[in-house]
Structures are given as C-alpha cells and as structure tokens.
Scaffold this active site. Structure first.
Site, PDB file in Angstrom:
ATOM      1  CB  CYS A  84      30.504  16.144 -15.874  1.00 29.51           C
ATOM      2  SG  CYS A  84      30.984  14.949 -14.336  1.00 29.51           S
ATOM      3  CG  HIS A 175      29.177  19.633 -12.877  1.00 36.89           C
ATOM      4  ND1 HIS A 175      28.286  19.370 -13.547  1.00 36.89           N
ATOM      5  CD2 HIS A 175      29.740  18.393 -12.431  1.00 36.89           C
ATOM      6  CE1 HIS A 175      28.128  17.933 -13.526  1.00 36.89           C
ATOM      7  NE2 HIS A 175      29.130  17.506 -13.064  1.00 36.89           N
ATOM      8  CD  GLU A 177      27.341  22.695 -14.724  1.00 38.87           C
ATOM      9  OE1 GLU A 177      28.483  22.918 -15.137  1.00 38.87           O
ATOM     10  OE2 GLU A 177      26.977  21.624 -14.673  1.00 38.87           O
TER      11      GLU A 177
HETATM   12  N1  GLN Z   1      30.063   9.523 -13.647  1.00 45.00           N
HETATM   13  C1  GLN Z   1      29.196  10.156 -14.783  1.00 45.00           C
HETATM   14  C2  GLN Z   1      28.941   9.628 -15.887  1.00 45.00           C
HETATM   15  O1  GLN Z   1      29.907   8.700 -16.059  1.00 45.00           O
HETATM   16  C3  GLN Z   1      29.304  11.561 -14.831  1.00 45.00           C
HETATM   17  C4  GLN Z   1      28.792  12.433 -13.511  1.00 45.00           C
HETATM   18  C5  GLN Z   1      28.414  13.903 -13.750  1.00 45.00           C
HETATM   19  O2  GLN Z   1      28.119  14.076 -14.862  1.00 45.00           O
HETATM   20  N2  GLN Z   1      28.788  14.686 -12.651  1.00 45.00           N
HETATM   21  O3  GLN Z   1      28.243   9.671 -16.861  1.00 45.00           O
END
Ligand code: GLN
Length: 203
Positions: A84, A175, A177
């Site tokens: 992410c 994610h 995890e």
């Molecule tokens: N939208 C977040 C970002 O740009 C990422 C979101 C997340 O890690 N769950 O960093």
C-alpha cells in the site's frame, strides 16, 4: 537466522511483524540509517515497507536521514516487499503526490494514490494472483497505472494492476498482513534464500 527489517516510522508495522514471526524469522524495526547498515554492511536480509501514509513516511525518512541508505540498499538488490503506502514509496513515479512528496524510485511503475475512490475505501477481497489465491484487504489503495517492461504483473482488481514484481522487489496495493495472508511474505523469504544461495555460489 534470517533477519527481516520492517520500516517502522509510521503505519501498520505490528501486523507484518506477526506474519513474519509466524514464518519463523527474526524481525527488527528500521528507523535510522544505523538500523539498516552496520560496520559490516547491511543488518537485514530483506525489508518490508508497510502501509500507512506514504507522504508522512517519506517526510520522516528524510528527517531521519534514512531515505538515501534505504534507496541504495533496495537498488543494490535487497529483497523488499512494499504494501500500500509501501508500494507508493517504491514507485518510480507518483501521479498525485502530496506537496513535496518524493519516492524511492526503485520500482519501474507509476502509481495513483487512493485510486479506487470512496466506493472501495476499504474491502476484504479474495484475489487471484499469478502465485495462487490470496485473501487481502484494500484500504485507500493505490493503483499501478504504468509498469516498465521488466515489471511482472502479479494481480489485477477492478480493471487495475494491484500487485507487481521487478527482480526481488514486490509492490502490493493492498494489505495481506491484515488478513493473515502469508503468500507474499513467503515469496520474500524465498527471494532472501535465493539471494543467499547466489552469494554462496559466487563466493
Ligand atoms: N493512501 C495511502 C497513501 O497514499 C496509502 C493507504 C494505505 O497504506 N493503506 O500513502
């Protein structure tokens, strides 16, 4: 014993620790340059860049002086898994950065942050991947909008690329995890074993 570092400046560190500990490896938190590099070289065999807020993690990386050593370690072949915000950090290009936001530019992709919009703000998904099915969570997920020729697509979701791999650097928009999915962490450990084997052969 294999040691995996988790970048622990902000975001979801504990869940990655639990998955990795469950797979039987030693886990250390990385914040400062000396957490990453010691007098004898790298202190970790692989890295996880967790989710969180990529612009905050970027700012803290530069405040702590860890941005450059981290980039150099990954560019030098350290097996790495970004999830992410971690994917956003790895990317060559961030299409809608926060003001001043930088990325490590070690994965030849462009990403758009929060690309799935509010309707998929948060969802648990059974995701088919090239390595088999995975149960994962999407939370304000980025999407890969361009990938270089050396980049393999591992999974797509709602028409967008959400998991990629270039050499031993993998980036996931979601994610694994949070659902206890171990597939991608096991791949990271395979990459670490492969790198150790290659180093032994070369020696
Ligand atoms: N939208 C977040 C970002 O740009 C990422 C979101 C997340 O890690 N769950 O960093």
């Amino acid at each position: 014993m294999t040691t995996v570092g988790i970048l622990a400046l902000q975001g979801g560190v504990r869940e990655h620790e639990l998955v990795l500990e469950g797979l039987g490896v030693r886990v250390v938190q990385v914040r400062t340059p000396s957490d990453l590099v010691g007098p004898d070289g790298l202190r970790v065999d692989g890295l996880v860049l967790p989710g969180g807020e990529s612009s905050t993690i970027d700012r803290l990386l530069r405040m702590f002086g860890t941005f450059d050593p981290l980039r150099d370690a990954i560019a030098g072949g350290l097996p790495t898994l970004g999830t992410c915000a971690g994917l956003v950090l790895l990317a060559d290009e961030v299409l809608d950065p926060a003001p001043g936001q930088q990325s490590l530019r070690v994965l030849d992709v462009a990403v758009r942050r929060n690309a799935f919009g509010p309707q998929v703000d948060s969802a648990e998904v059974d995701l088919p991947t090239v390595d088999g099915p995975a149960k994962v969570a999407f939370i304000r997920a980025p999407m890969v909008t361009r990938q270089g020729v050396a980049v393999q697509v591992l999974a797509t979701h709602l028409g967008g690329v959400v998991a990629v791999r270039q050499g031993c650097v993998s980036g996931l928009a979601f994610h694994p995890e949070l659902t206890g999915e171990t597939l991608f962490h096991r791949r990271l450990l395979d990459d670490i074993d492969q790198r150790t084997a290659d180093a032994t052969t070369a020696a």
